[in-house]
Structure formats: C-alpha cells, structure tokens
Design a protein around this motif. Structure first.
Motif, mmCIF file in Angstrom:
data_model
loop_
_atom_site.group_PDB
_atom_site.id
_atom_site.type_symbol
_atom_site.label_atom_id
_atom_site.label_comp_id
_atom_site.label_asym_id
_atom_site.label_seq_id
_atom_site.Cartn_x
_atom_site.Cartn_y
_atom_site.Cartn_z
ATOM 1 N N GLU A 104 -3.955 -13.921 -32.617
ATOM 2 C CA GLU A 104 -2.828 -13.902 -33.559
ATOM 3 C C GLU A 104 -1.721 -14.810 -33.022
ATOM 4 O OE1 GLU A 104 -1.604 -9.958 -34.749
ATOM 5 O OE2 GLU A 104 -3.615 -9.205 -34.327
ATOM 6 N N PRO A 105 -1.939 -16.106 -33.057
ATOM 7 C CA PRO A 105 -0.971 -17.013 -32.427
ATOM 8 C C PRO A 105 0.339 -17.092 -33.200
ATOM 9 C CG PRO A 105 -2.571 -18.279 -33.660
ATOM 10 C CD PRO A 105 -3.021 -16.829 -33.705
ATOM 11 N N THR A 106 1.405 -17.179 -32.454
ATOM 12 C CA THR A 106 2.711 -17.416 -33.075
ATOM 13 C C THR A 106 2.821 -18.901 -33.403
ATOM 14 O OG1 THR A 106 3.809 -17.934 -30.990
ATOM 15 C CG2 THR A 106 3.766 -15.594 -31.673
ATOM 16 N N GLU A 107 3.789 -19.227 -34.230
ATOM 17 C CA GLU A 107 4.022 -20.629 -34.551
ATOM 18 C C GLU A 107 4.314 -21.423 -33.269
ATOM 19 O OE1 GLU A 107 6.934 -21.404 -37.582
ATOM 20 O OE2 GLU A 107 7.199 -23.472 -36.902
ATOM 21 N N ALA A 108 5.091 -20.835 -32.394
ATOM 22 C CA ALA A 108 5.441 -21.525 -31.143
ATOM 23 C C ALA A 108 4.202 -21.761 -30.279
ATOM 24 C CB ALA A 108 6.481 -20.710 -30.373
ATOM 25 N N TYR A 122 2.498 -31.865 -39.028
ATOM 26 C CA TYR A 122 2.246 -30.708 -38.167
ATOM 27 C C TYR A 122 2.509 -29.366 -38.856
ATOM 28 C CZ TYR A 122 2.000 -34.236 -34.562
ATOM 29 O OH TYR A 122 1.638 -35.336 -33.822
ATOM 30 N N GLN A 123 3.453 -29.320 -39.765
ATOM 31 C CA GLN A 123 3.800 -28.045 -40.392
ATOM 32 C C GLN A 123 2.572 -27.408 -41.047
ATOM 33 O OE1 GLN A 123 6.643 -26.411 -40.021
ATOM 34 N NE2 GLN A 123 5.751 -24.709 -41.146
ATOM 35 N N ASN A 124 1.840 -28.182 -41.816
ATOM 36 C CA ASN A 124 0.671 -27.627 -42.501
ATOM 37 C C ASN A 124 -0.467 -27.321 -41.535
ATOM 38 O OD1 ASN A 124 2.063 -27.723 -44.863
ATOM 39 N ND2 ASN A 124 1.046 -29.556 -45.645
#
Length: 163
Positions: A121-125, A141-143
């Motif tokens: 469950e990776p965080t965005e960071a 990178y956002q997508n």
C-alpha cells in the motif's frame, strides 16, 4: 573474443546463450532473445527505461553484464501479461493514462512491480521516491503515481477511486 555460454531463466523459460564477456543484459534481451519491450534510453543508467527484474530485484539492465546473469532469473515487461490479459499494474497504467508516449513504460512497470512487492500500500511519497531512477520524458509522473497506487488497490481487491 572469448565468448561464454550462460544459462539463464528469462520469463520462466530456461535459455542457453553464447555472449561476449562485454555484452550487457539489455543487449542480450533485445538483440539475441528478441525481447524488445526492454528499452535502451540513455545507456548510462540514468533513465531506467531498461529496468528488468533480476532474481527478484529491479535492476537497470544497461548496468549488468550478461555473463553476471549465469543461473539467474530475469523477468522482463513481456512477463507481466498472462494469457493475453494485462496484469493489474498494466491495466492501472492504461486506465490512469500513465502510458503517454510509452517509451519509459516498460521500465516504469518493472520498477513499479518492485514497489508493490516492497510496499503493498505505497504512499504517494514512497512511489515518487522509489521511481526516482526512472525518467519520463513526457513528465507525466502524476498519472504514473496514480496508476501505481491504483494497482495496489486492485491487487488488494479494493478498487480505488482515482481522482
């Protein structure tokens, strides 16, 4: 040159290939085994387009000599889809428009595989930090980050609402 014959498991298939000692893994995969999904972007380990899985870890195949892979297990982007069905990660990349021009996609997918193994469950960071060695020239990178998090949700069995 003193060619060497090595045995290597590539995408679940045992292969015996003869290579020059200076042959890079990326060149073995693309030129001798015809696995062109692994891209050569910079040839200097900067971009990550050549990322593959070597014995369970993501590596940039332009930094590994083929002879170092004797007895190793290599997985390329071609190993992700099964029986013509995209993996959850590939589907998430497609659904989240994370493909763009597609040049970096194989490396992004293989690096993302490792992220999901290490962080279910990776965080965005975490995704951003662990994809640091992969460059998207389209700067999308956002997508890509959304796709990795979406894939994590799909793998966990709970589809995520993507914003």
């Amino acid at each position: 040159m003193n060619e060497r014959t090595i045995s290597i498991d590539v995408n679940g298939e045992q292969r015996r290939v003869t290579v020059e000692p200076r042959t890079l893994l990326v060149h073995l995969l693309r030129e001798q085994l015809g696995l062109t999904g692994t891209h050569i972007g910079c040839d200097t380990s900067q971009c990550g387009a050549c990322t593959v899985e070597l014995d369970g870890s993501a590596v940039k195949s332009c930094t590994v000599l083929a002879v170092q892979c004797e007895g190793a297990r290599v997985r390329t982007v071609e190993s992700l889809a099964k029986d013509g069905a995209l993996s959850a990660l590939q589907q998430a990349f497609m659904d989240n428009h994370a493909l763009q021009c597609g040049f970096c996609t194989p490396g992004m997918l293989m690096s993302s595989q490792e992220i999901l193994r290490r962080h279910p469950e990776p965080t965005e960071a975490q995704v951003r930090e662990l994809l640091d060695g992969n460059i998207c020239r389209c700067t999308g990178y956002q997508n890509i980050v959304k796709a990795v998090q979406d894939a994590a949700s799909r793998i966990a069995g709970a589809p995520r609402t993507v914003e």
